[in-house]
Design an enzyme around this catalytic site. Structure first.
Site, PDB file in Angstrom:
ATOM      1  CB  CYS A  79      37.219  44.256  44.610  1.00 57.27           C
ATOM      2  SG  CYS A  79      37.571  42.560  44.161  1.00 57.27           S
ATOM      3  CG  HIS A 169      33.101  44.780  42.097  1.00 56.87           C
ATOM      4  ND1 HIS A 169      34.009  45.772  41.798  1.00 56.87           N
ATOM      5  CD2 HIS A 169      33.804  43.631  42.114  1.00 56.87           C
ATOM      6  CE1 HIS A 169      35.206  45.239  41.639  1.00 56.87           C
ATOM      7  NE2 HIS A 169      35.109  43.947  41.823  1.00 56.87           N
ATOM      8  CD  GLU A 171      31.823  48.696  42.019  1.00 61.20           C
ATOM      9  OE1 GLU A 171      31.415  48.441  43.169  1.00 61.20           O
ATOM     10  OE2 GLU A 171      32.813  48.153  41.520  1.00 61.20           O
TER      11      GLU A 171
HETATM   12  N1  GLN Z   1      42.019  40.004  42.051  1.00 65.75           N
HETATM   13  C1  GLN Z   1      42.211  41.422  42.070  1.00 65.75           C
HETATM   14  C2  GLN Z   1      43.457  41.809  42.864  1.00 65.75           C
HETATM   15  O1  GLN Z   1      44.082  40.953  43.419  1.00 65.75           O
HETATM   16  C3  GLN Z   1      41.002  42.125  42.632  1.00 65.75           C
HETATM   17  C4  GLN Z   1      39.807  41.900  41.732  1.00 65.75           C
HETATM   18  C5  GLN Z   1      38.797  43.008  41.726  1.00 65.75           C
HETATM   19  O2  GLN Z   1      39.056  44.137  42.120  1.00 65.75           O
HETATM   20  N2  GLN Z   1      37.634  42.704  41.199  1.00 65.75           N
HETATM   21  O3  GLN Z   1      43.807  42.925  42.929  1.00 65.75           O
END
Ligand code: GLN
Length: 186
Positions: A79, A169, A171
């Site tokens: 992410c 994610h 994890e």
């Molecule tokens: N929206 C977050 C970002 O732009 C990422 C979200 C996440 O890591 N769950 O960094």
């Protein structure tokens, strides 16, 4: 073998818990001196990419981590971590580590769908749990980037050599298979 987890912000503790279940030692990277620890691979957790990118620079950890990744240190990004690796962030002129040939769009799923859970195919693995939390989208990949997972026509996991990145994610939950896939890359 020891896995370093970037522990500046975000869900690094959940990543450490996965490796603990697999009996793989981890260490946290919280400050520049932690980069002297002995480790064989790196995890970039989810969280807020803008905050993580800023802290990496302020703590003077940025260049060291970037050059290690470019020199082949295996890295798994989830992410926000994927946003840090991307060579291009669409709608934002910022580039963080920029080591991976992907273009991402932040918060690509809009308000209604900003967080959701599904499961799907990841490489040769089936029914892998995938939690999306204000997830980015991987819109373009350069040749040589292997697509490992997609959801509704959107790319959700990619690999380029020793770099593994996903927009969900893995994890969160008790399924260790994505972490095991990463371990097989080391
Ligand atoms: N929206 C977050 C970002 O732009 C990422 C979200 C996440 O890591 N769950 O960094």
């Amino acid at each position: 073998m020891r896995i370093a987890v970037l522990a500046l912000q975000g869900d690094f503790a959940e990543h450490e818990a996965v490796f603990r279940r697999l009996n793989i030692p981890t260490c946290q990277l919280r400050q520049k001196s932690d980069l002297d620890l002995d480790f064989d691979a790196l995890v970039l957790p989810g969280g807020e990419s803008t905050v993580q990118g800023k802290l990496l620079r302020e703590l003077d950890m940025f260049d060291n981590i970037r050059s290690r990744i470019l020199n082949g240190l295996p890295v798994m990004a989830t992410c926000a971590g994927t946003i840090l690796l991307a060579q291009q962030i669409l709608d934002d002129p910022t580039v963080h580590l920029g080591t991976m040939g992907i273009s991402v769009r932040r918060n690509a799923y809009g308000r209604q769908l900003s967080s959701f859970y599904t499961s799907g195919t990841f490489g040769e693995l089936n029914d892998v749990p995938m939690s999306f939390i204000r997830a980015p989208q991987i819109e373009f990949c350069v040749p040589g980037v292997e697509v490992l997972a997609e959801h509704d026509g959107r790319i959700t996991a990619v690999r380029q050599g020793s770099q593994l990145a996903m927009t969900f994610h893995p994890e969160l939950g008790s399924d260790n298979r994505v972490a095991e896939y990463f371990l097989s890359m080391i």
